[in-house]
Design a protein around this motif. Structure first.
Motif, PDB file in Angstrom:
ATOM      1  N   ARG A 107       0.875  -1.181   0.000  1.00  0.00           N
ATOM      2  CA  ARG A 107       0.000   0.000   0.000  1.00  0.00           C
ATOM      3  C   ARG A 107       0.905   1.221   0.000  1.00  0.00           C
ATOM      4  O   ARG A 107       1.853   1.294   0.793  1.00  0.00           O
ATOM      5  N   SER A 156     -12.692   3.944 -10.991  1.00  0.00           N
ATOM      6  CA  SER A 156     -12.869   5.388 -10.925  1.00  0.00           C
ATOM      7  C   SER A 156     -11.533   6.045 -10.634  1.00  0.00           C
ATOM      8  O   SER A 156     -10.795   5.612  -9.735  1.00  0.00           O
ATOM      9  N   GLY A 158     -11.069   9.528 -10.179  1.00  0.00           N
ATOM     10  CA  GLY A 158     -11.130  10.779  -9.434  1.00  0.00           C
ATOM     11  C   GLY A 158     -10.457  11.897 -10.210  1.00  0.00           C
ATOM     12  O   GLY A 158     -10.404  11.883 -11.439  1.00  0.00           O
ATOM     13  N   ARG A 164      -3.805   9.685  -3.980  1.00  0.00           N
ATOM     14  CA  ARG A 164      -4.593   8.503  -3.648  1.00  0.00           C
ATOM     15  C   ARG A 164      -3.712   7.447  -2.992  1.00  0.00           C
ATOM     16  O   ARG A 164      -2.501   7.388  -3.225  1.00  0.00           O
ATOM     17  N   TRP A 165      -4.340   6.623  -2.166  1.00  0.00           N
ATOM     18  CA  TRP A 165      -3.708   5.397  -1.687  1.00  0.00           C
ATOM     19  C   TRP A 165      -3.989   4.316  -2.733  1.00  0.00           C
ATOM     20  O   TRP A 165      -5.108   4.235  -3.246  1.00  0.00           O
ATOM     21  N   ARG A 190      -7.075  -2.080  -4.854  1.00  0.00           N
ATOM     22  CA  ARG A 190      -7.883  -1.069  -4.172  1.00  0.00           C
ATOM     23  C   ARG A 190      -7.248   0.299  -4.353  1.00  0.00           C
ATOM     24  O   ARG A 190      -6.020   0.428  -4.387  1.00  0.00           O
ATOM     25  N   SER A 191      -8.093   1.321  -4.487  1.00  0.00           N
ATOM     26  CA  SER A 191      -7.633   2.695  -4.573  1.00  0.00           C
ATOM     27  C   SER A 191      -8.631   3.576  -3.822  1.00  0.00           C
ATOM     28  O   SER A 191      -9.842   3.387  -3.935  1.00  0.00           O
ATOM     29  N   GLU A 192      -8.112   4.529  -3.047  1.00  0.00           N
ATOM     30  CA  GLU A 192      -8.983   5.449  -2.335  1.00  0.00           C
ATOM     31  C   GLU A 192      -8.280   6.783  -2.169  1.00  0.00           C
ATOM     32  O   GLU A 192      -7.055   6.866  -2.267  1.00  0.00           O
ATOM     33  N   LEU A 193      -9.059   7.830  -1.956  1.00  0.00           N
ATOM     34  CA  LEU A 193      -8.518   9.155  -1.772  1.00  0.00           C
ATOM     35  C   LEU A 193      -7.542   9.159  -0.605  1.00  0.00           C
ATOM     36  O   LEU A 193      -7.786   8.535   0.434  1.00  0.00           O
ATOM     37  N   TYR A 194      -6.427   9.849  -0.776  1.00  0.00           N
ATOM     38  CA  TYR A 194      -5.386   9.898   0.248  1.00  0.00           C
ATOM     39  C   TYR A 194      -5.853  10.657   1.474  1.00  0.00           C
ATOM     40  O   TYR A 194      -6.379  11.759   1.385  1.00  0.00           O
ATOM     41  N   ARG A 195      -5.654  10.034   2.613  1.00  0.00           N
ATOM     42  CA  ARG A 195      -5.840  10.678   3.910  1.00  0.00           C
ATOM     43  C   ARG A 195      -4.619  10.317   4.731  1.00  0.00           C
ATOM     44  O   ARG A 195      -4.320   9.133   4.902  1.00  0.00           O
ATOM     45  N   ARG A 198      -3.880   6.963   6.991  1.00  0.00           N
ATOM     46  CA  ARG A 198      -4.885   5.924   6.733  1.00  0.00           C
ATOM     47  C   ARG A 198      -4.427   4.995   5.629  1.00  0.00           C
ATOM     48  O   ARG A 198      -3.698   5.365   4.736  1.00  0.00           O
TER      49      ARG A 198
END
Length: 198
Positions: A107, A156, A158, A164-165, A190-195, A198
């Motif tokens: 990750r 998606s 974005g 992004r992660w 998996r991909s998600e907006l970076y925080r 997290r």
């Protein structure tokens, strides 16, 4: 040396060197197109190993990056002082990889640049880069600081300016694209907006 100092030094050296490269000029597209792998490697069960960009660089090359930090004096000047005189820069730098990362479920954060035609904001081939504007407005980072990302199905994407992660299986597999060569390939799970954190 206090615990964690070596890791902090690696991250700081990498960040400064990449910033210098980013501000040095504009990159030129490379011929060819990314070639998707013949098979997709799904992520195994369990949590991924978190890594950072400096983990993709062999230890013996970190000292060279520290020497390149002298570029910062030039890069920190106001853009108007050098933007017209700076030559266009193609991708340079090392393709050396860290063999221990081959096949690891990881990750990491970064910016995704779609390589295939995005339909309704979805794509299946990307370059993951460490800073916004790499390969488009600024020179591409070295190949071992670019990751070719392939998804089994379009995902998606974005906004390209949003970090992004990404998670998936990492391979030390070189891929060429019009924007840059990548010394690593990531099979996206998996991909998600970076925080942060997290």
């Amino acid at each position: 040396m206090p615990p964690g100092s070596h890791t902090m030094l690696r991250c700081a050296a990498m960040a400064l060197a990449l910033l210098a490269l980013a501000l040095a000029g504009c990159g030129q597209p490379k011929p060819g197109h990314a070639r998707a792998p013949e098979r997709f490697v799904p992520a195994p069960p369990g949590e991924p190993e978190p890594i950072v960009w400096s983990d993709l660089i062999p230890d013996e090359e970190l000292a060279e990056l520290e020497r390149q930090m002298s570029l910062m004096q030039y890069a920190m000047q106001p853009a108007a002082d050098h933007e017209e005189s700076a030559p266009a820069a193609a991708q340079t730098g090392s393709s050396a990889v860290v063999s221990e990362l081959d096949g690891l479920h990881i990750r990491m954060p970064g910016y995704l640049l779609p390589l295939d035609a995005a339909t309704r904001g979805r794509a299946s081939e990307f370059l993951l880069v460490p800073f916004y504007g790499a390969c488009v407005h600024y020179p591409p980072p070295p190949p071992n600081q670019v990751v070719y990302v392939v998804a089994e199905e379009p995902v998606s994407i974005g906004e390209i300016w949003e970090a992004r992660w990404v998670e998936g299986v990492l391979e030390t597999r070189m891929v060429e694209s019009e924007l840059a060569d990548a010394a690593y390939t990531l099979y996206l799970s998996r991909s998600e907006l970076y925080r942060p954190g997290r």
